[in-house]
Enzyme design. Structure first.
Site, PDB file in Angstrom:
ATOM      1  N   GLY A  56      61.322  27.108 103.910  1.00  0.00           N
ATOM      2  CA  GLY A  56      62.564  28.155 103.730  1.00  0.00           C
ATOM      3  C   GLY A  56      61.298  27.357 101.983  1.00  0.00           C
ATOM      4  N   GLN A  61      60.114  28.683  93.005  1.00  0.00           N
ATOM      5  CA  GLN A  61      60.278  26.844  92.922  1.00  0.00           C
ATOM      6  C   GLN A  61      59.099  26.269  93.186  1.00  0.00           C
ATOM      7  OE1 GLN A  61      62.353  27.592  97.108  1.00  0.00           O
ATOM      8  NE2 GLN A  61      62.814  25.663  96.363  1.00  0.00           N
ATOM      9  N   CYS A 103      67.829  22.190  99.448  1.00  0.00           N
ATOM     10  CA  CYS A 103      67.258  22.553  98.962  1.00  0.00           C
ATOM     11  C   CYS A 103      66.384  21.738  98.696  1.00  0.00           C
ATOM     12  CB  CYS A 103      67.653  24.005  97.960  1.00  0.00           C
ATOM     13  SG  CYS A 103      66.773  24.679  96.851  1.00  0.00           S
ATOM     14  N   LEU A 104      64.850  22.620  98.312  1.00  0.00           N
ATOM     15  CA  LEU A 104      63.562  21.402  97.745  1.00  0.00           C
ATOM     16  C   LEU A 104      63.142  21.687  96.899  1.00  0.00           C
ATOM     17  CD1 LEU A 104      60.400  22.844 100.109  1.00  0.00           C
ATOM     18  CD2 LEU A 104      62.476  20.837 100.153  1.00  0.00           C
ATOM     19  N   HIS A 145      69.442  32.277 100.790  1.00  0.00           N
ATOM     20  CA  HIS A 145      69.402  31.481 100.245  1.00  0.00           C
ATOM     21  C   HIS A 145      67.709  31.418  99.161  1.00  0.00           C
ATOM     22  CE1 HIS A 145      68.883  26.798  99.797  1.00  0.00           C
ATOM     23  NE2 HIS A 145      67.527  27.328  98.802  1.00  0.00           N
ATOM     24  N   GLU A 146      66.616  31.785  99.970  1.00  0.00           N
ATOM     25  CA  GLU A 146      65.299  31.996  99.385  1.00  0.00           C
ATOM     26  C   GLU A 146      65.409  33.892  98.372  1.00  0.00           C
ATOM     27  OE1 GLU A 146      63.219  29.944  99.199  1.00  0.00           O
ATOM     28  OE2 GLU A 146      64.002  28.929 101.321  1.00  0.00           O
ATOM     29  N   HIS A 149      67.525  32.235  95.197  1.00  0.00           N
ATOM     30  CA  HIS A 149      66.104  31.571  94.080  1.00  0.00           C
ATOM     31  C   HIS A 149      65.331  32.842  93.174  1.00  0.00           C
ATOM     32  CE1 HIS A 149      65.578  27.604  95.135  1.00  0.00           C
ATOM     33  NE2 HIS A 149      66.180  27.549  96.334  1.00  0.00           N
TER      34      HIS A 149
HETATM   35 ZN   LIG Z   1      65.725  26.446  98.184  1.00  0.00          ZN
END
Ligand SMILES: [Zn+2]
Length: 177
Positions: A56, A61, A103-104, A145-146, A149
């Site tokens: 995701g 991000q 998370c990235l 989660h997304e 963000h």
């Molecule tokens: Zn994330």
């Protein structure tokens, strides 16, 4: 350059913003018109997510403050099945679950996070058609989660203060190296 050549889309992998970049703390703005730029952003976000690889990615991000997320929780052996949501919103939620998240944008860290077990999310697909997704388990976690963000919230904002301060200390140490 011929017409045909111009149609070829070159894969674009964007830089993923890492904690503590301020853009990750900002709230993304609703998309009012699904312009060519938004379409390109979606394509680039998908490339970036698959390249990472991740399941995701939210626009914050990659430094773009638009309410756009891409995700794909399909098991690797089953190939790709990209989903895109523009202006996603959780319209119903129930139950609770605890899932280990990473998370990235939060390097070298994962932690159990408590979330809703089932969520209904509405939004627009990349053509602007309204869609509604009923999600549970991993997909429910990814969507929460997304969407977090897009509101400037990271999963480390949802863990205990003690665990968060340990992570922040570790990051500060790494940045000084
Ligand atoms: Zn994330």
């Amino acid at each position: 350059m011929s017409e045909n050549v111009r149609e070829v889309r070159i894969m674009a992998v964007l830089d993923i913003q890492k904690y503590p970049e301020p853009v990750l703390k900002e709230k993304a703005r609703p998309v009012e018109k699904i312009s060519k730029d938004i379409q390109r952003l979606i394509d680039d976000m998908a490339d970036t997510m698959y390249e990472a690889p991740g399941i995701g990615l939210a626009a914050n991000q990659v430094g773009a403050l638009h309410r756009v997320i891409v995700f794909d929780v399909t098991p690797k052996e089953e190939g790709r099945n990209l989903s895109v949501l523009i202006n996603p919103e959780i319209v119903a939620a129930s139950g609770e679950l605890v899932h280990q998240e990473a998370c990235l944008s939060v390097i070298d860290y994962s932690c159990d996070v408590r979330r809703k077990a089932c969520v209904t999310v509405s939004g627009l697909d990349r053509e602007g058609k309204p869609v509604q997704i009923e999600a549970q388990e991993l997909l429910a976690v990814v969507l929460q989660h997304e969407i977090d963000h897009l509101d400037g919230i990271l999963f480390i904002d949802r863990i205990s203060r003690l665990k968060r301060s340990l992570y922040k200390r570790q990051i500060k140490k790494n940045l000084k190296k």
